[in-house]
Design a protein around this motif. Structure first.
Motif, short mmCIF file in Angstrom:
data_model
loop_
_atom_site.label_atom_id
_atom_site.label_comp_id
_atom_site.label_asym_id
_atom_site.label_seq_id
_atom_site.Cartn_x
_atom_site.Cartn_y
_atom_site.Cartn_z
N VAL A 168 -6.89 1.20 1.89
CA VAL A 168 -5.69 1.79 2.49
C VAL A 168 -4.67 0.67 2.75
O VAL A 168 -5.05 -0.40 3.22
N TYR A 169 -3.42 0.93 2.44
CA TYR A 169 -2.32 0.05 2.84
C TYR A 169 -1.54 0.77 3.92
O TYR A 169 -1.24 1.97 3.79
N VAL A 170 -1.18 0.03 4.97
CA VAL A 170 -0.38 0.63 6.04
C VAL A 170 1.00 -0.02 6.03
O VAL A 170 1.12 -1.24 6.13
N LEU A 171 2.02 0.81 5.89
CA LEU A 171 3.40 0.32 5.91
C LEU A 171 4.03 0.66 7.25
O LEU A 171 3.76 1.72 7.83
N ASP A 172 4.87 -0.25 7.72
CA ASP A 172 5.69 0.03 8.91
C ASP A 172 6.98 -0.76 8.76
O ASP A 172 6.95 -1.95 8.43
N PHE A 173 8.09 -0.11 8.94
CA PHE A 173 9.40 -0.76 8.78
C PHE A 173 9.48 -1.57 7.49
O PHE A 173 9.93 -2.72 7.49
N GLY A 174 9.01 -0.99 6.39
CA GLY A 174 9.16 -1.64 5.08
C GLY A 174 8.24 -2.81 4.83
O GLY A 174 8.44 -3.54 3.85
N GLN A 175 7.23 -3.00 5.70
CA GLN A 175 6.29 -4.11 5.47
C GLN A 175 4.86 -3.61 5.51
O GLN A 175 4.55 -2.64 6.22
N VAL A 176 3.98 -4.32 4.78
CA VAL A 176 2.56 -3.99 4.86
C VAL A 176 2.02 -4.64 6.12
O VAL A 176 2.03 -5.86 6.25
N ILE A 177 1.55 -3.82 7.07
CA ILE A 177 1.03 -4.40 8.32
C ILE A 177 -0.49 -4.46 8.31
O ILE A 177 -1.08 -5.15 9.14
N ALA A 178 -1.13 -3.77 7.38
CA ALA A 178 -2.59 -3.86 7.28
C ALA A 178 -3.02 -3.36 5.91
O ALA A 178 -2.32 -2.55 5.29
N GLU A 179 -4.16 -3.87 5.45
CA GLU A 179 -4.70 -3.46 4.15
C GLU A 179 -6.21 -3.64 4.21
O GLU A 179 -6.68 -4.60 4.80
N GLY A 180 -6.95 -2.72 3.66
CA GLY A 180 -8.40 -2.90 3.61
C GLY A 180 -9.13 -1.58 3.49
O GLY A 180 -8.52 -0.53 3.24
N ALA A 181 -10.44 -1.65 3.69
CA ALA A 181 -11.27 -0.45 3.65
C ALA A 181 -10.84 0.45 4.82
O ALA A 181 -10.38 -0.05 5.85
N PRO A 182 -10.98 1.78 4.67
CA PRO A 182 -10.50 2.70 5.71
C PRO A 182 -10.99 2.35 7.12
O PRO A 182 -10.21 2.35 8.07
#
Ligand SMILES: Nc1ncnc2c1ncn2[C@@H]1O[C@H](COP(=O)(O)OP(=O)(O)OP(=O)(O)O)[C@@H](O)[C@H]1O
Length: 253
Positions: free
Chosen positions: A221-235
């Protein structure tokens, strides 16, 4: 090299930074979800990958080809197809016609090759029809194949929208909220279809607001906030991340 590599994308509309240095990698056969609050930049990212927007900075590579400046049409021919959040079907045509038309519009041989290889158009037509029938079968749309899309219930139209993208025989499928507005049962069906696509080796990038579904079915999963990736990894890693809880779930870190 990953199948899809997005490097450092920047996209702004006037003063609004929709994407501010977004990078993402997707391996062949992966099911990757993109989540984030409203306005985080998820659809903008999909629009860049599918060629509807061109980023001001950054690069998009698919199977080693640089698609950063490619048109949506070229991108489809490279093997990326997209199902839209707002259904993009012709309501006055049947399900079968919509799917055939999608293949004709995007994958057709040019006029010149049709003139020089006159056997080809017929063979191509047979191949098109076979591909479309397989998709109808796969998405369990047989009862609706001759129905006008405009007469179908919303949940079925969403399914046809995904089928339209699949009819382009992609190697990477981009799904923008394929379950939005669906009943629980329709969602369960869509989840089953997506998992079956993955089992058949298709790479899937999914934007989805239903976190339960995302956490259940995604490899990463990639998490976006305000146009930036704030986290990435397994769920499970992403769900534990305090920045994600704060930004996405409204929980104080
Ligand atoms: N064509 C456009 N013109 C101007 N601004 C845009 C355009 N497309 C997106 N934006 C802006 O870029 C930002 C990111 O929007 P985007 O639609 O990518 O977010 P999103 O995460 O997909 O949101 P949602 O979950 O609500 O669909 C928002 O501030 C939005 O207003």
């Amino acid at each position: 090299m990953a199948q899809l590599e997005v490097h450092n994308l920047n996209l702004s509309f006037g003063g609004v930074m929709a994407l501010a240095g977004v990078s993402l990698r997707v391996e062949a056969g992966e099911l990757v979800s993109i989540i984030g609050p409203n306005g985080a930049g998820k659809t903008s990212l999909l629009n860049c990958i599918s060629g509807f927007y061109h980023p001001q900075r950054g690069r998009i590579l698919f199977e080693g080809h640089d698609l950063t400046r490619a048109s949506p049409h070229e991108i489809t021919r490279y093997g990326i197809a997209r199902a839209f959040q707002n259904i993009e079907l012709f309501s006055g045509l049947t399900v079968l016609e919509n799917l055939m038309l999608a293949r004709h519009t995007h994958l057709r041989y040019g006029l010149l090759s049709a003139l020089f290889f006159y056997g080809r158009p017929l063979r191509e037509e047979v191949r098109n029809r076979r591909a479309v029938e397989e998709v109808i079968d796969f998405m369990e749309l047989e009862p609706y194949r001759k129905a006008l899309v405009g007469n179908l219930p919303y949940g079925v139209r969403k399914r046809v929208e995904v089928a339209r993208a699949l009819a382009l025989s992609p190697r990477l499928l981009l799904l923008d909220e394929p379950m939005a507005g669906m009943t629980l049962e329709e969602k369960e069906d869509m989840v089953r279809f997506i998992l079956e696509m993955k089992a058949r080796g298709l790479t899937v990038v999914l934007i989805e607001h239903d976190l339960g579904v995302v956490m259940d079915i995604s490899d990463r999963v990639y998490v976006l906030d305000f146009g930036q990736v704030i986290a990435e990894g397994a769920p499970e890693e992403v769900a534990k991340n305090p920045r994600v809880q704060e930004a996405y779930m409204g929980v104080e870190a």
